[in-house]
Scaffold this active site. Structure first.
Site, PDB file in Angstrom:
ATOM      1  N   GLY A  46      48.130 181.991  51.484  1.00  0.00           N
ATOM      2  CA  GLY A  46      48.856 182.562  52.743  1.00  0.00           C
ATOM      3  C   GLY A  46      47.763 183.663  53.184  1.00  0.00           C
ATOM      4  O   GLY A  46      46.971 184.188  52.359  1.00  0.00           O
ATOM      5  N   GLN A  51      45.781 192.070  56.686  1.00  0.00           N
ATOM      6  CA  GLN A  51      44.615 191.815  55.822  1.00  0.00           C
ATOM      7  C   GLN A  51      43.427 191.535  56.281  1.00  0.00           C
ATOM      8  O   GLN A  51      42.239 191.963  55.723  1.00  0.00           O
ATOM      9  CB  GLN A  51      45.221 190.573  55.038  1.00  0.00           C
ATOM     10  CG  GLN A  51      46.168 190.893  54.069  1.00  0.00           C
ATOM     11  CD  GLN A  51      46.305 189.417  53.072  1.00  0.00           C
ATOM     12  OE1 GLN A  51      47.063 188.858  53.602  1.00  0.00           O
ATOM     13  NE2 GLN A  51      46.116 189.731  52.021  1.00  0.00           N
ATOM     14  N   CYS A  91      47.469 188.261  45.320  1.00  0.00           N
ATOM     15  CA  CYS A  91      47.050 188.809  46.758  1.00  0.00           C
ATOM     16  C   CYS A  91      45.649 188.854  46.769  1.00  0.00           C
ATOM     17  O   CYS A  91      44.963 189.343  46.090  1.00  0.00           O
ATOM     18  CB  CYS A  91      47.878 190.042  46.908  1.00  0.00           C
ATOM     19  SG  CYS A  91      47.396 190.702  48.579  1.00  0.00           S
ATOM     20  N   LEU A  92      45.271 188.295  48.037  1.00  0.00           N
ATOM     21  CA  LEU A  92      43.803 188.418  48.314  1.00  0.00           C
ATOM     22  C   LEU A  92      43.172 189.746  48.584  1.00  0.00           C
ATOM     23  O   LEU A  92      42.106 189.813  48.550  1.00  0.00           O
ATOM     24  CB  LEU A  92      43.561 187.178  49.403  1.00  0.00           C
ATOM     25  CG  LEU A  92      43.914 185.859  49.323  1.00  0.00           C
ATOM     26  CD1 LEU A  92      43.766 185.149  50.397  1.00  0.00           C
ATOM     27  CD2 LEU A  92      43.220 185.157  48.177  1.00  0.00           C
ATOM     28  N   HIS A 133      56.218 187.773  51.056  1.00  0.00           N
ATOM     29  CA  HIS A 133      54.915 188.506  50.594  1.00  0.00           C
ATOM     30  C   HIS A 133      53.898 188.723  51.736  1.00  0.00           C
ATOM     31  O   HIS A 133      53.632 189.930  51.983  1.00  0.00           O
ATOM     32  CB  HIS A 133      54.171 187.596  49.637  1.00  0.00           C
ATOM     33  CG  HIS A 133      52.836 188.324  49.247  1.00  0.00           C
ATOM     34  ND1 HIS A 133      52.581 188.651  47.842  1.00  0.00           N
ATOM     35  CD2 HIS A 133      51.747 188.404  50.051  1.00  0.00           C
ATOM     36  CE1 HIS A 133      51.256 189.066  47.899  1.00  0.00           C
ATOM     37  NE2 HIS A 133      50.513 188.939  49.137  1.00  0.00           N
TER      38      HIS A 133
END
Ligand code: K1U
Ligand code: ZN
Length: 167
Positions: A46, A51, A91-92, A133
């Protein structure tokens, strides 16, 4: 197509609240394509526009093993939710940090697709967790902020150590 730079926690820009997309234009479609390419390359399941430092309500998700089930959610809204899921998240924007987070196990979401048409998505399991998220990113919330202050302090310490090792 282009690979976009993913902001790293604790970058303050991850705390911005994204604005509603007023119209699904070619510019938004290009953003979606670039976000999808960035998510697959990372690799991740995702990515929220926040981001990549674009503060508009746009999300891409693909939880399939075959990486060919891209879901695009523009202006997503959860209209109902139920159940409880405690599952491990990553999480990236927070590389190498994983933590168990409590979420709803089922969500009903309405969103716009890349053509600007509204649709309804029913999700459970990993897809439901991923939607929640990513929607948190759109309101400036990063998953580690659900953890205790002690755990957050430890994570920030780990990130500072990672940064020292890069330099
Ligand atoms: O928001 C993000 O940074 C993407 C994040 C999504 C997510 C993962 C797990 C639970 C909830 C939300 C990621 O994709 S982290 C990377 C990841 O989970 C993964 C990477 C490669 C293969 C499989 C999973
Ligand atoms: Zn994330």
């Amino acid at each position: 197509m282009a690979l976009l730079k993913i902001l790293r926690y604790p970058d303050e820009r991850l705390h911005r609240v994204a604005a509603k997309v007023p119209e699904v234009t070619d510019e938004i479609r290009t953003l979606v394509h670039n976000m999808a390419e960035t998510m697959y390359a990372a690799p991740g399941i995702g990515l929220a526009a926040t981001q990549v430092d674009v503060h508009q309500r746009v999300i891409v998700i693909d939880v399939s093993d075959s990486h060919d089930q891209l879901q695009v959610l523009i202006n997503p809204e959860i209209t109902s939710s139920s159940g409880v899921s405690d599952s491990e998240e990553g999480c990236l924007s927070v590389p190498e940090v994983f933590a168990k987070i409590r979420r709803a196990d089922y969500v009903l979401v309405k969103a716009l697709n890349i053509h600007g048409d509204q649709y309804v998505l029913e999700a459970n399991g990993l897809l439901a967790v991923c939607i929640q998220h990513e929607m948190d990113h759109l309101i400036g919330k990063v998953f580690v902020e659900y953890l205790s202050q002690l755990k957050q302090t430890r994570i920030l310490g780990k990130i500072k150590k990672q940064q020292r090792n890069i330099m």
